[in-house]
Design a protein around this motif. Structure first.
Motif, short mmCIF file in Angstrom:
data_model
loop_
_atom_site.label_atom_id
_atom_site.label_comp_id
_atom_site.label_asym_id
_atom_site.label_seq_id
_atom_site.Cartn_x
_atom_site.Cartn_y
_atom_site.Cartn_z
N LEU A 48 13.08 -27.34 -9.54
CA LEU A 48 11.70 -27.20 -11.06
C LEU A 48 11.09 -28.80 -10.84
O LEU A 48 9.93 -28.33 -11.04
N LEU B 11 2.37 -26.80 0.05
CA LEU B 11 3.50 -26.59 0.81
C LEU B 11 4.87 -26.82 0.03
O LEU B 11 5.78 -26.55 0.06
N PHE C 66 6.84 -15.50 -15.39
CA PHE C 66 8.18 -15.21 -14.77
C PHE C 66 9.32 -15.87 -15.39
O PHE C 66 9.76 -14.53 -16.71
N ALA D 258 3.75 -10.86 -5.50
CA ALA D 258 4.51 -10.74 -5.10
C ALA D 258 6.24 -11.52 -5.45
O ALA D 258 6.84 -10.92 -5.40
N LEU D 259 6.07 -12.12 -6.99
CA LEU D 259 7.50 -12.38 -7.17
C LEU D 259 7.73 -11.46 -8.46
O LEU D 259 8.83 -10.97 -9.12
N THR E 11 5.98 -18.23 -11.10
CA THR E 11 7.13 -18.43 -11.95
C THR E 11 7.68 -18.81 -13.24
O THR E 11 8.16 -18.59 -13.68
N PHE F 110 -2.22 -24.10 2.12
CA PHE F 110 -1.00 -24.30 2.48
C PHE F 110 -1.19 -23.02 3.87
O PHE F 110 -1.26 -25.03 4.72
N TYR G 110 6.03 -25.35 -2.26
CA TYR G 110 6.85 -23.75 -1.72
C TYR G 110 7.95 -24.27 -1.69
O TYR G 110 9.23 -23.76 -1.35
N GLN G 111 8.04 -25.81 -0.92
CA GLN G 111 9.45 -25.87 -0.38
C GLN G 111 10.14 -25.93 -1.92
O GLN G 111 11.57 -25.80 -1.77
N PHE H 120 10.62 -25.13 -4.77
CA PHE H 120 10.44 -23.55 -5.47
C PHE H 120 11.38 -22.68 -4.96
O PHE H 120 12.69 -22.27 -4.84
N ARG H 121 11.00 -23.03 -3.48
CA ARG H 121 11.83 -21.79 -2.92
C ARG H 121 12.79 -22.60 -1.90
O ARG H 121 14.45 -21.55 -2.23
N PHE H 122 12.53 -23.12 -1.07
CA PHE H 122 14.55 -24.59 -1.00
C PHE H 122 15.00 -24.77 -1.60
O PHE H 122 16.34 -25.15 -1.45
N ASP H 123 14.83 -26.28 -1.81
CA ASP H 123 14.88 -27.04 -2.93
C ASP H 123 15.50 -25.80 -4.19
O ASP H 123 16.64 -26.78 -5.19
N PHE H 124 14.56 -25.52 -4.88
CA PHE H 124 14.45 -25.33 -6.33
C PHE H 124 14.35 -26.14 -7.25
O PHE H 124 15.67 -26.45 -8.05
#
Lengths: 518, 325
Positions: free
Chosen positions: A232, A220, A374, A464-465, A371, A203, A223-224, A226-230
């Motif tokens: 899943l 990438l 988690f 990190a999570l 995730t 990435f 990542y996008q 998960f993080r910005f658009d959520f």
């Protein structure tokens, strides 16, 4: 089946395989289960998939091809510093991505040494940013790994074979065709598949050196999502594409590996009588020098930067180093508990396709696994309380494919050569491992354990999570320093990380090679 | 086993100290670092609240929001500190935040009106360069120059998204043309701020997207005056960082108290030299020495929170097509 002559219990191997697959699929399942809405894959995703496959395939091809002359040269030559060089081969691979990228850029970047040298002699500069930069960085990461895997295989060739070849007066070319080529056919497909899978989840390297959004990889996009658009749903779909690509490539590569043995020997130290000619010597020296330069120059820059940063490092770095060491050691134990039975099972099968299971851990996006777990853990327990065991387990999973690639060929040989004897002696279960397998695989186990420990030290993926501020690992602490403008202190932390990772690697690897002349 | 024991001990310990209320604040990683504002603010607030303030750090602002969405109403958090103006609309859409009132006389370049979130610090995005470089005065001049810049990917980084909104707000429908002009200036795009800033310090680019306050770090913490931020005529896009209270909090009064504390002198005076941003309310002692040397943009740009999600989609598509050619 002839291979089944040896009484390795397949039960624990199959259990380990099921456990590995379940751990990963449960994560994907959990994410899919939590996905409420979501889009399918769009055109941008497909172009990301195409780019990912292209760069991974090129990186795998180039890394393995270039590794052949380097490994061959290292296998044939003895020189001062050879042991150190072989240990350092593990270094690029275990560095945190950003540190390695900065190292590569110090040499090949816009303001790098290479461009400075070119300018000094009046030549136009080169730019590293683009597909070629991505491949170059991936080769920097993986050429050493490929070289180590090939070298390991080279050293399993019975010394008697080379002795015989020398007695028959075979030319280097004939030695290559009769001994080395069959060896390569056995080891190359698996090595290439492994590197392909590593590059599949790239990435930051791909993005930074690719020079822009053209170099978008699947990871990438995950990542996008998960993080910005959520989103899943999209994240899970992309992860499944990643797993599918990795799984099918690995299964294919492992399937075409011929199930032939290189034949037994008496485990004598390896001496080479061939390749004494001047041309052969010259070429070997050239390959070793080039590879060492390519490898050591970026590392030198990492070390130089780190030494400057050492005095500015806050004390918390040492605490983080302690945490990382603990995680690394647990990872090694977990890895061996999974890898040895799995390798035992794979080695008794005619075809190695099931080894693809081991690759799942590497092919799954760390963000996806983190995730997913988690989601599974959070309702029943505090993720913080489980941070370290989860990290150790995930690290072991990621190292599993490397361990299998290292263990399986040797184990397969052992089974083929000594299987009947062992059966006649009635060896099975633990005594079989204790008296036959473990001693013969000592070198491979050391290498695999070292690699796992080192990989685990440098890994940032899942922690990190889960991590709370007090259980930060060394890579996480290093990123925190970078995020607070403290680049020099971060470079110091990176040096500590490099030293500890190499230290772990060296201790295990050396332990495995104790009293072995390799 | 060790960890199970540890977990069990923690569990019992929490029960034993149940009289001391615990206030859990989710925030980004750099806030809780030992050199960040977290430790100082924790000590100061605990001195007045008779409670146990617990900061939990995770990634950056975007990671925070993703984490909240994952946890949903079950979250242990009472407050979230570190979302910024580009994430507020998405945060509100979750329905997880409770209304809150904070009384403060904000020193922000814009008027602040929001029923849930309170700003605690803010900054302007800017291109940072070495002081010996004469920077361009606007995006067009930058596009026409040979200067090399390194930026963050708006798909993975908050500053990257900020730059996207900056160009969109300043140029509207002309934004795609600006990006096409900038395409040959962009050396590369990185995953996050750290990578980009690291590349810039290594000399890989002439300028890097960061904040107008970045030179203050070098000036104050390193006594290094060689870094400067370029002032752009279009004005500079703002990032305002906010704190908000979760509806599911079991300590709503304490949470309100914390939000009010974040705009008090005790917290605000800490932020400039730990978080390297402007305080939302200028503390009594004024800004730390060194901040007066920073550039002051003539115009502050900020897209209304509710318009961000739609504009982001559009701007992202434009950005991708301009830089993928």
């Amino acid at each position: 089946m002839a291979l089944r002559t040896v009484a390795i219990s397949t039960k624990s191997g199959i259990s380990a395989a099921i456990l590995v697959a379940a751990l990963i699929l449960a994560a994907v399942g959990a994410v899919l289960w939590r996905a409420e809405f979501g889009s399918g894959l769009g055109p941008a995703d497909w172009s990301a998939i195409r780019f990912t496959v292209l760069q991974a395939a090129l990186s795998a091809l180039l890394s393995t091809m270039l590794a052949i002359p380097v490994a061959r040269a290292l296998a044939r030559r003895r020189f001062v510093g050879r042991g150190l060089l072989v240990t350092l081969l593990g270094a690029p691979f275990i560095l945190p991505v950003i540190v390695a990228v900065l190292g590569v850029l110090a040499v090949f970047g816009r303001a790098g040494w290479l461009n400075a040298a070119l300018a000094a002699v009046g030549l136009p500069g080169i730019t590293i940013y683009g597909l070629h930069g991505v491949v170059l960085a991936h080769v920097f990461f993986n050429l050493p790994l490929a070289t180590r895997l090939l070298l390991q295989a080279w050293q399993t060739v019975p010394a008697e074979r080379f002795r015989l070849a020398a007695q028959l007066g075979l030319t280097p070319r004939a030695v290559f065709r009769s001994i080395e080529l069959p060896l390569l056919r056995q080891i190359l497909p698996g090595t290439a598949a492994l590197i392909f899978v590593i590059c599949l989840t790239s990435f930051a390297v791909a993005l930074t050196l690719g020079g822009g959004p053209r170099a978008t990889t699947i990871e990438l996009a995950i990542y996008q999502a998960f993080r910005f658009d959520f989103d899943l749903n999209r994240a899970a779909l992309l992860s499944l594409v990643q797993l599918g690509l990795a799984g099918s490539t690995a299964a294919l590569a492992l399937w075409i590996i011929p199930a032939i043995s290189l034949g037994g020997g008496q485990d004598r130290p390896l001496h080479r009588w061939d390749a004494r000619g001047g041309l052969q010597r010259g070429l070997d020296a050239l390959f070793i020098t080039l590879a060492a330069g390519f490898l050591l120059l970026p590392l030198t820059s990492v070390v130089m930067r780190g030494v400057i940063g050492l005095p500015q490092m806050p004390a918390s770095v040492w605490q983080a180093a302690g945490t990382s060491l603990t995680v690394a050691l647990i990872s090694v134990v977990v890895l061996l508990a999974l890898a040895l039975p799995l390798a035992g099972w794979i080695a008794t099968r005619a075809r190695g396709g099931v080894e693809a299971v081991g690759l799942l851990g590497l092919a799954a996006s760390p963000l996806m696994i983190g995730t997913g777990w988690f989601i599974l853990i959070n309702p029943v327990a505090s993720p913080f309380a489980l941070a370290l065991p989860v990290t150790a387990l995930v690290n072991a999973l990621m190292a599993l494919p490397f361990a299998l690639r290292i263990l399986v060929p040797r184990l397969r040989d052992t089974v083929q050569i000594y299987g009947r004897q062992a059966q006649m002696l009635g060896l099975s279960g633990w005594p079989l491992w204790r008296w036959l397998i473990l001693p013969r695989l000592r070198q491979q186990i050391g290498f695999a354990a070292g690699l796992t420990g080192a990989l685990s030290m440098g890994d940032l993926g899942v922690i990190a999570l889960f991590a709370d501020p007090d259980s930060a690992t060394l890579p996480l602490q290093m990123y925190r320093l970078m995020g607070a403008y403290r680049m020099e202190a971060a470079a110091g932390a990176a040096l500590i990380l490099l030293a500890l990772s190499l230290g772990i690697f060296w201790i295990f690897d050396k332990g495995g090679r104790w009293h072995a002349d390799t | 086993m060790k960890y199970l024991t540890l977990a069990a001990t923690t569990l019992f310990a929490t029960q034993a100290w149940a009289e001391t209320p615990e206030l859990v604040v989710y925030t980004y990683d750099s806030f809780v670092a030992e050199w960040g504002p977290g430790p100082v603010i924790e000590a100061a607030f605990e001195a007045e609240c008779a409670c146990d303030l617990k900061f939990v750090g995770m990634g950056d602002g975007a990671a925070l929001l993703a984490r909240l969405k994952l946890e949903g109403a079950r979250s242990d958090a009472d407050l979230v500190l570190g979302l910024d103006t580009s994430l507020i609309a998405a945060a509100k859409e979750t329905g997880l935040f409770a209304p809150a009132t904070v009384n403060a006389d904000y020193d922000l370049p814009v008027t602040w009106e929001d029923d849930s979130f309170a700003p605690y610090d803010w900054g302007y995005f800017a291109f940072v360069h070495n002081a010996d470089l004469t920077p361009p005065a606007h995006f067009r001049a930058l596009a026409d120059s040979d200067l090399k810049i390194v930026i963050q990917d708006p798909r993975s980084s908050t500053p990257g998204l900020g730059l996207l909104m900056w160009v969109k707000d300043a140029y509207g429908d002309e934004a795609p043309a600006i990006w096409e002009g900038l395409a040959d200036n962009v050396v590369t795009v990185t995953k996050g701020w750290s990578e980009a800033y690291g590349l810039f310090l290594e000399g890989e680019a002439d300028m890097v997207l960061s904040y107008t306050t970045s030179p203050a770090y070098h000036l104050i913490a390193e006594e290094d005056a060689t870094k400067a931020a370029a002032a752009f005529d279009e004005g500079h896009y703002m990032q305002i960082e906010v704190v908000g209270k979760l509806a599911g909090s079991d300590q709503p009064e304490l949470a309100d108290q914390f939000m009010q504390f974040m705009v008090s002198d005790a917290a605000q005076s800490v932020l400039p030299t730990t978080n390297w941003m402007y305080p939302a309310v200028t503390p009594q002692g004024g800004l730390p020495e060194g901040f007066e040397q920073l550039i002051e943009p003539g115009k502050a740009l900020l897209i209304p929170n509710d318009d961000v999600p739609a504009l982001r989609e559009e701007a992202l598509a434009e950005w991708l097509s301009a830089l993928s050619q």
